[in-house]
Design an enzyme around this catalytic site. Structure first.
Site, mmCIF file in Angstrom:
data_model
loop_
_atom_site.group_PDB
_atom_site.id
_atom_site.type_symbol
_atom_site.label_atom_id
_atom_site.label_comp_id
_atom_site.label_asym_id
_atom_site.label_seq_id
_atom_site.Cartn_x
_atom_site.Cartn_y
_atom_site.Cartn_z
ATOM 1 N N ASP A 25 33.557 98.228 17.004
ATOM 2 C CA ASP A 25 33.824 97.123 17.750
ATOM 3 C C ASP A 25 35.116 97.214 18.429
ATOM 4 O O ASP A 25 35.994 97.195 17.992
ATOM 5 C CB ASP A 25 33.885 95.936 16.646
ATOM 6 C CG ASP A 25 34.400 94.490 17.292
ATOM 7 O OD1 ASP A 25 34.346 94.482 18.497
ATOM 8 O OD2 ASP A 25 34.534 93.578 16.651
ATOM 9 N N LYS A 88 39.981 95.295 27.801
ATOM 10 C CA LYS A 88 38.540 95.023 28.157
ATOM 11 C C LYS A 88 38.179 93.834 28.937
ATOM 12 O O LYS A 88 37.264 94.261 29.701
ATOM 13 C CB LYS A 88 38.233 94.441 26.440
ATOM 14 C CG LYS A 88 36.633 94.334 26.424
ATOM 15 C CD LYS A 88 36.369 93.811 24.940
ATOM 16 C CE LYS A 88 34.913 93.651 24.805
ATOM 17 N NZ LYS A 88 34.538 93.181 23.433
ATOM 18 N N GLU A 184 27.342 92.250 20.726
ATOM 19 C CA GLU A 184 28.079 92.076 19.672
ATOM 20 C C GLU A 184 27.241 90.733 18.762
ATOM 21 O O GLU A 184 27.275 90.923 17.626
ATOM 22 C CB GLU A 184 29.421 91.407 20.061
ATOM 23 C CG GLU A 184 30.456 92.532 20.508
ATOM 24 C CD GLU A 184 31.537 92.128 21.300
ATOM 25 O OE1 GLU A 184 31.645 91.150 21.694
ATOM 26 O OE2 GLU A 184 31.969 93.338 21.931
ATOM 27 N N ASP A 206 29.624 83.446 19.415
ATOM 28 C CA ASP A 206 30.790 84.385 19.142
ATOM 29 C C ASP A 206 31.949 84.277 20.232
ATOM 30 O O ASP A 206 31.631 84.602 21.388
ATOM 31 C CB ASP A 206 29.957 85.818 19.808
ATOM 32 C CG ASP A 206 30.862 86.918 19.449
ATOM 33 O OD1 ASP A 206 32.093 86.800 19.195
ATOM 34 O OD2 ASP A 206 30.469 88.221 19.628
#
Lengths: 622, 179
Positions: A25, A88, A184, A206
């Protein structure tokens, strides 16, 4: 249908040949790696200190040393321009996408992907992310006792092609064979669904550090089918921190004690800890770092909820949109699952509960559930015979189109199409003897090219010369199970395959990746040692700094002998910092920490006495 | 551009279903999932590149075919295409009564959208839903019983309009709820 040789996963390997596969992850604020153990249980892999969460922070030292993780995150307050905390957010993005005024980094000039100026030269988000992945790979190899056979890396469901390609490139640079990029929320659904044997319709909400995804899935008979997905790759827990930091900033300014610009990173870190504390308690007090010393400001859970109401509303709008596109109403959903650390905020839980009219599912740790699902998927794909056999069917998050006349977009593959997806379009030439064609591929829902993401320019070469309009060129657009786009072309009257050259708008070219790969392989071992030293130095510097600050602020709480011992230990550590002896630096740092412990305890008692309301969020101290 | 179904292959044959408008949804699902389990690229991750590519192409085709059959209008278009009939032939005229009704719906949607009037939007969405059901019944009769391809093509074109408007009404309702 005799195209394929049918093989059940794992049937080719004898059961003893267990392969080393992990799920990673790669998060905005922290990253994890997990694997399925031989007993079929999923295990998160920890570092030597027993920590499973690796802060997704990379610090480049003045001499070019790279530090990753906790030490790098702690360095951000002192060296914001070369400490990358949410890299990211910049994956697959161009310089124009990064607001130079809003980031503490220096952007390098040039076309293509954004690059940041560092003591190692300009670095792209791909190279910086690769450093995080290298640390996770080494951690996994140490735990599994050998080189990895493959990894599943998770990405936000709403990542476009450029962001996915950047993630894949980072993995390549880190020496990781990517089995699959997994969305994800889908990974979280795997972790939940397999553990509970669930069937039915689920909404996975999420909210991570920097991204928001909502996926609607149908689970039945071992198939996880994504029906629709919506999201925002620039909305996450970080934005809630920023909101709170801005408010604290305004409060301090109003009180006549503004926070100096140099303390902005520290204020953000304090806001983040206050946000986390508000999930446990009704009110917290933050010591805002102002020019005239710490200014205590209290915030309640309620006012934090009001402050960030618009952010929450955005996520709920996207949730309704995804349900709408799946043809569902909230009442038809069997369960809403909360994923991502930011989903712990009470206002988020309340908002989701109210939308679905039932409490959301939270029994798996929202920080860990994605890595757990990714590890299951890696185990399945690599062919280890696990306890579960299932299939994932995911979708394209954003429509794929091509530029036509007048800057308009013609949609080729609509969003929420099940992957893999393919579509052929026919074109012809408009000039006699035309040998080449250019296609501009974009991703997004808007009608104008300018409002969509530019993915790449594809140049088709080698079209046989014909009179205008005689050529019949079939261009095949393809999106694979990773959500990555490719294009192939064929002139059908002659059967000539056109050569396709890809010019990614914000990606690295194949040649650039190859060069970086060669460089990193040549220096792999010295890099690992240099990184360990750089991280050790950083950690020691932070302990030193914290000790100095503590001594200045609360030195009077120490007895005479204690004071002297502490000063000596600090001097010793300072001297060792000039050497390359990582173990000696570590030992001296530990010795110093032992000496500062009693002081920390006394400071704590002292501060609790002076705290106004609720919990006190302490200043950063190593 | 019209979403003409791909006649490069017979979607019904791919799932071993009879080429009819009336569909055994359970059989379609079962065949789709059974084939996915065998062909999906996840089942061939470590195979040779050629086999991986074949898996990708086969499942992409499977997905296209599934989407075509699962959506009634696309299914009808495909069925006509298999019979050599283009549902969107340029010479097709829309009867005046149909055109008038479409214009009425259009005006009703505009009136109920700006500003959003949720009860009227909901009523309009319900009316369009009923119109869709009625057109689907007409399609089933024209395709499976009367073999009246011209009537089927007309129903397909009307269905396109009704579905688009229905979707717009639902979207306007949703926007009203979220505001």
């Amino acid at each position: 249908m005799n195209l394929l040789q049918i093989a059940e996963p794992g049937s080719r390997e004898p059961p003893t040949a267990r392969r080393r596969a992990v799920g990673i992850d790669l998060g905005t604020t922290h990253s994890l790696v997990a694997t399925v153990a031989e007993d079929g249980q999923v295990r998160l892999l920890a570092d030597t200190a027993g920590e499973v969460l690796l802060p997704s922070a990379v610090h480049i030292g003045a001499e070019g040393g790279i530090a990753v993780g906790r030490a790098a995150a702690a360095a951000a307050a002192g060296a914001p321009a070369t400490s990358f905390l949410s890299i990211k957010r910049y994956m697959g993005r161009g310089a124009a996408d990064v607001p130079a005024a809003a980031v503490p980094y220096v952007l390098a000039a040039g076309e293509g992907p954004v690059r940041f100026v560092t003591p190692r030269g300009p670095l792209s988000p791909v190279e910086i992310s690769a450093e995080i992945l290298k640390v996770l790979r080494q951690r996994a190899q140490a735990a599994l006792g050998g080189p990895l056979d493959g990894a599943v890396i998770t990405v936000p469901a709403y990542f476009d092609d450029a962001q996915r390609q950047a993630t894949r490139d980072a993995a390549r640079l880190a020496g990781i064979e990517v089995l699959r990029l997994l969305n994800e929320p889908t990974a979280a659904a795997v972790a939940y669904g397999l553990d509970r044997g669930g069937e039915g319709l689920f909404a996975i909400y999420d909210l991570g550090g920097g991204t928001f995804d909502l996926s609607v899935l149908r689970l039945r008979r071992g198939v996880f089918e994504v029906l629709a997905t919506a999201g925002d790759t620039a909305l996450g827990g970080d934005d809630f921190d920023r909101c709170l930091a801005d408010w604290l900033h305004a409060q301090a300014a109003e009180a006549g004690a503004p926070v100096p610009p140099g303390e902005a990173v520290r204020l953000r870190a304090l806001a983040r800890r206050a946000k986390e504390a508000l999930s446990e308690t009704e009110a917290v007090t933050v010591d805002c770092p102002t020019a005239t010393g710490p200014l205590p400001v209290t915030i309640t859970r309620e006012s934090f909820g009001a402050l960030t109401g618009e952010l929450l509303a955005r996520t709920l709008r996207l949730t309704r949109q995804a349900l709408h596109e799946a043809g569902l109403t909230p009442a038809e959903v069997d369960g809403a699952v909360l994923v991502g650390g930011a989903s712990r905020m009470p206002q988020v839980r309340a908002g989701v509960a109210s939308l679905f009219d039932r409490p959301p599912l939270t029994d798996l740790d929202p920080d860990r559930v994605v890595a757990l699902g990714a590890a299951r998927q890696a185990d399945l794909l690599i062919g280890n015979r696990g306890p579960h056999d299932y299939l994932l069917l995911d979708v394209l998050p954003l429509s794929l189109g091509i530029e036509t006349m007048g800057g308009l977009v013609e949609r080729i593959i609509p969003r929420n199409s099940t992957l893999p997806a393919m579509r052929a379009q026919h074109f012809t030439t408009f000039a006699d003897g035309q040998r080449a064609m250019r296609l501009h591929v974009v991703q997004g829902e808007r009608d104008l090219v300018a409002d969509c993401r530019s993915l790449a320019h594809f140049e088709l070469r080698g079209i046989p010369p014909m009179v205008a309009g005689a050529a019949r060129i079939e261009v095949s657009f393809q999106v694979d199970a990773d959500g990555l786009v490719s294009v192939s072309a064929c002139e059908q009257t002659t059967g000539t395959r056109a050569e396709v050259q890809v010019k990614p708008a914000y990606g690295l070219t194949e040649a650039q990746i190859t060069t970086m790969l060669a460089d990193s392989l040549a220096h792999a071992e010295e890099d690992a040692a240099a990184r360990a030293l750089a991280e050790q130095r950083l950690a020691a510097e932070q302990v030193l700094q914290a000790s100095r600050a503590a001594l200045t602020a609360d030195g009077d709480l120490l007895a005479g002998g204690e004071h002297e011992a502490l000063t000596q230990a600090m001097a010793r550590l300072q001297a060792l910092l000039a050497t390359d002896d990582a173990p000696a630096i570590a030992a001296a740092q530990q010795a110093l920490e032992r000496l500062t412990e009693p002081l920390a305890a006394r400071r704590m008692d002292h501060h609790i006495g002076t705290a106004l309301a609720g919990r006190h969020v302490r200043d950063l101290e190593g | 551009m019209a979403m003409a179904a791909d006649v490069a292959f017979d979607c019904f044959a791919l799932f071993e279903l009879p080429a009819r408008f009336a569909l055994d949804c359970a059989a379609l699902e079962a065949s789709y999932l059974a084939q996915q389990r065998q062909l999906h690229p996840d089942r061939h991750v470590r195979a040779a590149p050629a086999q991986q590519h074949a898996a990708l192409a086969a499942t992409a085709r499977l997905n296209t075919a599934y989407r075509t059959l699962a959506e009634p209008r696309a299914r009808a278009v495909h069925l006509l295409a298999l019979r050599g009939v283009d549902a969107f032939a340029a010479d097709a005229a829309v009867p005046a009564a149909v055109l008038a009704r479409q214009l009425d719906w259009h005006e009703a949607l505009e009136a109920a959208s700006e500003p959003a009037d949720p009860p009227r939007l909901a009523a309009l969405a319900a009316e369009l839903h009923a119109a869709r059901e009625s057109l689907l019944a007409q399609l089933a009769g024209a395709l499976d019983e009367q073999a009246d391809d011209a009537a089927a093509a007309a129903a397909i074109r009307q269905l396109g309009f009704v579905q688009r408007l229905h979707e717009q009404a639902r979207a306007a309702l949703l926007a009203g709820q979220s505001a």
